[in-house]
Design a protein around this motif. Structure first.
Motif, PDB file in Angstrom:
ATOM      1  N   VAL A   1       0.876  -1.170   0.000  1.00  0.00           N
ATOM      2  CA  VAL A   1       0.000   0.000   0.000  1.00  0.00           C
ATOM      3  C   VAL A   1       0.912   1.219   0.000  1.00  0.00           C
ATOM      4  CG1 VAL A   1      -1.776   1.277   1.254  1.00  0.00           C
ATOM      5  CG2 VAL A   1      -1.766  -1.229   1.314  1.00  0.00           C
ATOM      6  N   TYR A   2       0.772   2.068  -1.009  1.00  0.00           N
ATOM      7  CA  TYR A   2       1.589   3.266  -1.144  1.00  0.00           C
ATOM      8  C   TYR A   2       0.704   4.476  -0.889  1.00  0.00           C
ATOM      9  CZ  TYR A   2       4.472  -0.127  -3.605  1.00  0.00           C
ATOM     10  OH  TYR A   2       5.200  -1.253  -3.935  1.00  0.00           O
ATOM     11  N   ILE A   3       1.158   5.381  -0.009  1.00  0.00           N
ATOM     12  CA  ILE A   3       0.331   6.531   0.344  1.00  0.00           C
ATOM     13  C   ILE A   3       1.218   7.711   0.748  1.00  0.00           C
ATOM     14  CG2 ILE A   3       0.053   5.737   2.732  1.00  0.00           C
ATOM     15  CD1 ILE A   3      -2.860   6.863   2.588  1.00  0.00           C
ATOM     16  N   GLY A   4       0.817   8.898   0.353  1.00  0.00           N
ATOM     17  CA  GLY A   4       1.533  10.117   0.723  1.00  0.00           C
ATOM     18  C   GLY A   4       0.929  10.737   1.974  1.00  0.00           C
ATOM     19  N   SER A   5       1.727  11.574   2.636  1.00  0.00           N
ATOM     20  CA  SER A   5       1.310  12.161   3.909  1.00  0.00           C
ATOM     21  C   SER A   5       1.636  13.651   3.958  1.00  0.00           C
ATOM     22  CB  SER A   5       2.013  11.428   5.051  1.00  0.00           C
ATOM     23  OG  SER A   5       1.715  12.019   6.298  1.00  0.00           O
ATOM     24  N   THR A   6       0.968  14.338   4.874  1.00  0.00           N
ATOM     25  CA  THR A   6       1.242  15.764   5.075  1.00  0.00           C
ATOM     26  C   THR A   6       2.573  15.995   5.775  1.00  0.00           C
ATOM     27  OG1 THR A   6       0.021  15.827   7.165  1.00  0.00           O
ATOM     28  CG2 THR A   6      -1.214  16.360   5.146  1.00  0.00           C
TER      29      THR A   6
ATOM     30  N   VAL B   1       6.367   9.677   1.582  1.00  0.00           N
ATOM     31  CA  VAL B   1       5.611   8.622   0.920  1.00  0.00           C
ATOM     32  C   VAL B   1       5.916   7.346   1.682  1.00  0.00           C
ATOM     33  CG1 VAL B   1       5.265   7.303  -1.199  1.00  0.00           C
ATOM     34  CG2 VAL B   1       5.707   9.765  -1.316  1.00  0.00           C
ATOM     35  N   TYR B   2       4.851   6.628   2.053  1.00  0.00           N
ATOM     36  CA  TYR B   2       4.975   5.404   2.840  1.00  0.00           C
ATOM     37  C   TYR B   2       4.624   4.194   1.989  1.00  0.00           C
ATOM     38  CZ  TYR B   2       5.046   8.263   7.082  1.00  0.00           C
ATOM     39  OH  TYR B   2       5.380   9.160   8.065  1.00  0.00           O
ATOM     40  N   SER B   3       5.282   3.080   2.280  1.00  0.00           N
ATOM     41  CA  SER B   3       4.954   1.783   1.702  1.00  0.00           C
ATOM     42  C   SER B   3       4.721   0.817   2.856  1.00  0.00           C
ATOM     43  CB  SER B   3       6.102   1.280   0.825  1.00  0.00           C
ATOM     44  OG  SER B   3       5.875  -0.056   0.436  1.00  0.00           O
ATOM     45  N   PHE B   4       3.496   0.280   2.939  1.00  0.00           N
ATOM     46  CA  PHE B   4       3.133  -0.693   3.963  1.00  0.00           C
ATOM     47  C   PHE B   4       2.818  -2.028   3.296  1.00  0.00           C
ATOM     48  CE2 PHE B   4       1.717   3.419   5.718  1.00  0.00           C
ATOM     49  CZ  PHE B   4       2.355   3.409   6.951  1.00  0.00           C
ATOM     50  N   GLY B   5       3.073  -3.124   3.969  1.00  0.00           N
ATOM     51  CA  GLY B   5       2.666  -4.434   3.474  1.00  0.00           C
ATOM     52  C   GLY B   5       1.143  -4.503   3.432  1.00  0.00           C
ATOM     53  N   ALA B   6       0.581  -4.925   2.309  1.00  0.00           N
ATOM     54  CA  ALA B   6      -0.871  -4.916   2.142  1.00  0.00           C
ATOM     55  C   ALA B   6      -1.572  -5.905   3.072  1.00  0.00           C
ATOM     56  CB  ALA B   6      -1.246  -5.209   0.688  1.00  0.00           C
ATOM     57  N   THR B   7      -0.939  -7.002   3.407  1.00  0.00           N
ATOM     58  CA  THR B   7      -1.590  -7.974   4.291  1.00  0.00           C
ATOM     59  C   THR B   7      -1.219  -7.789   5.759  1.00  0.00           C
ATOM     60  OG1 THR B   7       0.142  -9.600   3.879  1.00  0.00           O
ATOM     61  CG2 THR B   7      -1.834  -9.747   2.514  1.00  0.00           C
ATOM     62  N   SER B   8      -0.059  -7.186   6.031  1.00  0.00           N
ATOM     63  CA  SER B   8       0.417  -7.081   7.418  1.00  0.00           C
ATOM     64  C   SER B   8       0.346  -5.670   7.992  1.00  0.00           C
ATOM     65  CB  SER B   8       1.874  -7.541   7.500  1.00  0.00           C
ATOM     66  OG  SER B   8       2.715  -6.620   6.804  1.00  0.00           O
ATOM     67  N   GLY B   9       0.413  -4.646   7.142  1.00  0.00           N
ATOM     68  CA  GLY B   9       0.501  -3.274   7.624  1.00  0.00           C
ATOM     69  C   GLY B   9       1.901  -2.876   8.056  1.00  0.00           C
ATOM     70  N   LYS B  10       2.847  -3.797   7.905  1.00  0.00           N
ATOM     71  CA  LYS B  10       4.230  -3.518   8.311  1.00  0.00           C
ATOM     72  C   LYS B  10       4.841  -2.465   7.385  1.00  0.00           C
ATOM     73  CE  LYS B  10       8.681  -5.709   9.014  1.00  0.00           C
ATOM     74  NZ  LYS B  10       9.481  -6.930   8.875  1.00  0.00           N
ATOM     75  N   LEU B  11       5.536  -1.484   7.990  1.00  0.00           N
ATOM     76  CA  LEU B  11       6.209  -0.455   7.210  1.00  0.00           C
ATOM     77  C   LEU B  11       7.334  -1.090   6.403  1.00  0.00           C
ATOM     78  CD1 LEU B  11       6.500   2.579   6.555  1.00  0.00           C
ATOM     79  CD2 LEU B  11       8.108   2.713   8.462  1.00  0.00           C
ATOM     80  N   ARG B  12       7.300  -0.926   5.090  1.00  0.00           N
ATOM     81  CA  ARG B  12       8.325  -1.492   4.207  1.00  0.00           C
ATOM     82  C   ARG B  12       9.381  -0.455   3.855  1.00  0.00           C
ATOM     83  NH1 ARG B  12       7.822  -6.702   5.232  1.00  0.00           N
ATOM     84  NH2 ARG B  12       5.726  -7.423   4.833  1.00  0.00           N
TER      85      ARG B  12
END
Length: 180
Positions: A123-128, A132-143
């Motif tokens: 899961v790729y998402i930008g923040s204020t 830009v963050y990348s999280f594991g889609a099944t675990s939520g772990k920060l990649r």
């Protein structure tokens, strides 16, 4: 405070309103998938609404505004909140799979306005907070996480193993999807 929002379904042939549902104010673009409308509001709720009838199937409450759109992949919906978290829910039931947070930094943590992109099991998402963050889609772990030098309101686009995103810094970035 005291403001309302509305979700409408309009008959494409006649222009007549089929149904309407009052929710909190919203900036969230609705996602329509398999007869369900997913949308968030400033009251911190995400709704799953029957596209046919307007009946609420489920709601999920976060700790602050949900301004981004909802993304879908593999039976899950993903979105960020102004409570500094990204969420993964079961698309059918609204049950929480995981909740991950923005990195703590000097001052306040970032909030999520950017609609996530889901690809390659991430899961790729930008923040204020300008990251830009990348999280594991099944675990939520920060990649991985990468700084851009300015708010990231834009939604990432993923293509050919790259994550493309614009930043309020006035720059455009292409990150390696696996490593950042």
């Amino acid at each position: 405070s005291g403001l309302d929002g509305l979700v409408f379904a309009i008959n494409a042939d006649t222009g007549k309103v089929r149904w309407r549902l009052r929710i909190g104010p919203t900036e969230s673009s609705p996602l329509v998938l398999d007869g369900v409308v997913y949308v968030g509001d400033w009251n911190g709720k995400v709704y799953a609404i029957s596209a046919a009838s307007g009946a609420t199937r489920w709601t999920f409450q976060t700790g602050d505004k949900v301004k981004d759109g909802v993304a879908y992949a593999g039976g899950r919906v993903y979105f960020g909140s102004y409570d500094h978290h990204v969420y993964a829910l079961n698309a059918r039931t609204g049950k929480l799979f995981w909740k991950a947070s923005a990195q703590q930094r000097l001052g306040s943590r970032g909030t999520f306005y950017s609609t996530p992109a889901v690809a390659y099991g991430r899961v790729y998402i930008g923040s204020t907070d300008g990251k830009v963050y990348s999280f594991g889609a099944t675990s939520g772990k920060l990649r991985w996480v990468q700084s851009t030098g300015g708010f990231v309101y834009s939604s990432p686009a993923v293509w050919r193993s790259r994550v493309f995103v614009g930043s309020y810094s006035g720059r455009f970035f292409a990150f390696d999807a696996a490593t950042g």
